[in-house]
Enzyme design. Structure first.
Site, PDB file in Angstrom:
ATOM      1  N   GLU A  25      10.191   5.103  -2.645  1.00  0.00           N
ATOM      2  CA  GLU A  25       9.583   5.199  -1.315  1.00  0.00           C
ATOM      3  C   GLU A  25      10.573   4.809  -0.220  1.00  0.00           C
ATOM      4  OE1 GLU A  25       7.306   1.860   0.248  1.00  0.00           O
ATOM      5  OE2 GLU A  25       6.874   1.287  -1.816  1.00  0.00           O
ATOM      6  N   VAL A 106       3.357   4.088  -0.684  1.00  0.00           N
ATOM      7  CA  VAL A 106       3.103   4.434  -2.080  1.00  0.00           C
ATOM      8  C   VAL A 106       2.315   5.741  -2.160  1.00  0.00           C
ATOM      9  CG1 VAL A 106       1.831   3.765  -4.164  1.00  0.00           C
ATOM     10  CG2 VAL A 106       3.258   2.076  -2.979  1.00  0.00           C
ATOM     11  N   ALA A 141      -4.984   3.280   0.995  1.00  0.00           N
ATOM     12  CA  ALA A 141      -5.045   4.649   0.477  1.00  0.00           C
ATOM     13  C   ALA A 141      -4.230   4.803  -0.806  1.00  0.00           C
ATOM     14  CB  ALA A 141      -4.546   5.623   1.536  1.00  0.00           C
ATOM     15  N   LYS A 159       0.484  -6.420  -4.006  1.00  0.00           N
ATOM     16  CA  LYS A 159       1.024  -7.493  -3.172  1.00  0.00           C
ATOM     17  C   LYS A 159       0.044  -8.666  -3.186  1.00  0.00           C
ATOM     18  CE  LYS A 159       3.514  -4.225  -0.246  1.00  0.00           C
ATOM     19  NZ  LYS A 159       3.056  -2.960  -0.853  1.00  0.00           N
TER      20      LYS A 159
END
Length: 302
Positions: A25, A106, A141, A159
């Protein structure tokens, strides 16, 4: 579809010859880490993937194109340009159509990877249900993307600023398998422990690849979370990091930080509160995830 895509020569050659590829990413570069650590991390992650037998494909949106792989100048732009937008599924078409520069989260990276035919993606940690999400309805999302897009995400859990229990419940509801890679316990990003289990444990990249191939051969849509704990030498104590997270969350609430700005604010504040140790741990887990993802990508091609 092809008019929206561009590839580096390295990625183009890998796709043409059915070589293992690992997606990466760009939000972690533009919004997740400060300069120059972000560009150093981006270069090192790509090299780790190469050293472990796969080809890196860092994904971002620039000049009306989905970039599958970035050259050195493009990486530098994501690391230094203060106008980079944070892109998830909702924003994807707008950023692409407007010609703006967009760093993929992500969810957006999974979209780009799937369009390009890449099955494995390495990141730091996925998004999830935020703490007090039952009131705010703040659900990343990333979770809905995992339910519908056939890309395996290698991460150090969610996280730890998030509600891990509710996140795992959400993934279960949507049929997303959570695999503990060499662990029975779901990791919590900075820490190897969370107090929560995984759906099942697999200790070899070949076993993960076999499970993924079986899942997708059966037509079971969606990705998988490959939970890969941070190496012990770099891990932080869960109780210590929890103290800092609660303080940072209170400060975010006081300053009325909301939406896309919450995660970058919390990560930056936790870095300050830990005197930089959280960033060191973040870097270590990203490198570890890149290595594991490369092993899985190689196994998937066998």
């Amino acid at each position: 579809m092809s008019q929206y895509l561009t590839y580096t020569e390295e990625v183009k050659e890998a796709l043409a010859n059915n070589k293992p590829i690992v997606a990466l990413e760009t939000t972690i570069i533009s919004h997740g880490m400060p300069y120059p650590q972000n560009i150093e991390m981006a270069r090192k992650v790509e090299q780790i993937i190469r050293d472990n037998g796969a080809v890196p494909a860092t994904i971002g949106i620039m000049d009306g194109k989905i970039k599958i792989g970035l050259n050195e100048q493009e990486l530098e732009a994501f690391a230094t340009n203060g106008q980079v937008e944070k892109v998830s599924r909702r924003d994807f078409a707008y950023i692409l159509a407007s010609g703006k520069i967009g760093a993929t989260t992500v969810a957006a990276t999974m979209i780009g990877a799937a369009i390009a035919g890449i099955e494995v993606f390495a990141t730091g940690g996925i998004g999830g249900v935020h703490r007090e999400g039952e009131n705010s309805m703040d659900v990343s999302a990333d979770l809905t993307e995992l339910a519908q897009t056939n890309v395996a995400v290698v991460c150090a859990g969610v996280k730890s600023i998030l509600d891990i229990g509710r996140t795992l419940e959400y993934l279960e509801t949507h049929g997303v398998p959570v695999v503990g890679y060499k662990t029975d316990e779901f990791p919590s990003f900075y820490s190897r422990e969370s107090g929560y289990g995984v759906d099942f444990r697999l200790d070899e990249a070949a076993d993960v690849a076999s499970m993924l191939r079986t899942k997708w051969d059966l037509g079971l849509q969606g990705g998988a979370v490959i939970a890969n704990p941070v190496p012990e030498v770099s891990a932080m104590e869960q109780s210590d990091i929890e103290t800092y997270i609660k303080q940072a969350l209170n400060e975010a609430k006081e300053e009325q930080v909301t939406g896309k700005k919450v995660t970058p604010f919390l990560l930056a504040r936790i870095k300050q509160l830990t005197d930089g140790r959280s960033l060191d741990t973040n870097l270590a887990l990203v490198y570890h995830n890149a290595q594991t993802a490369a092993h899985i990508a190689v196994a998937l091609k066998k």
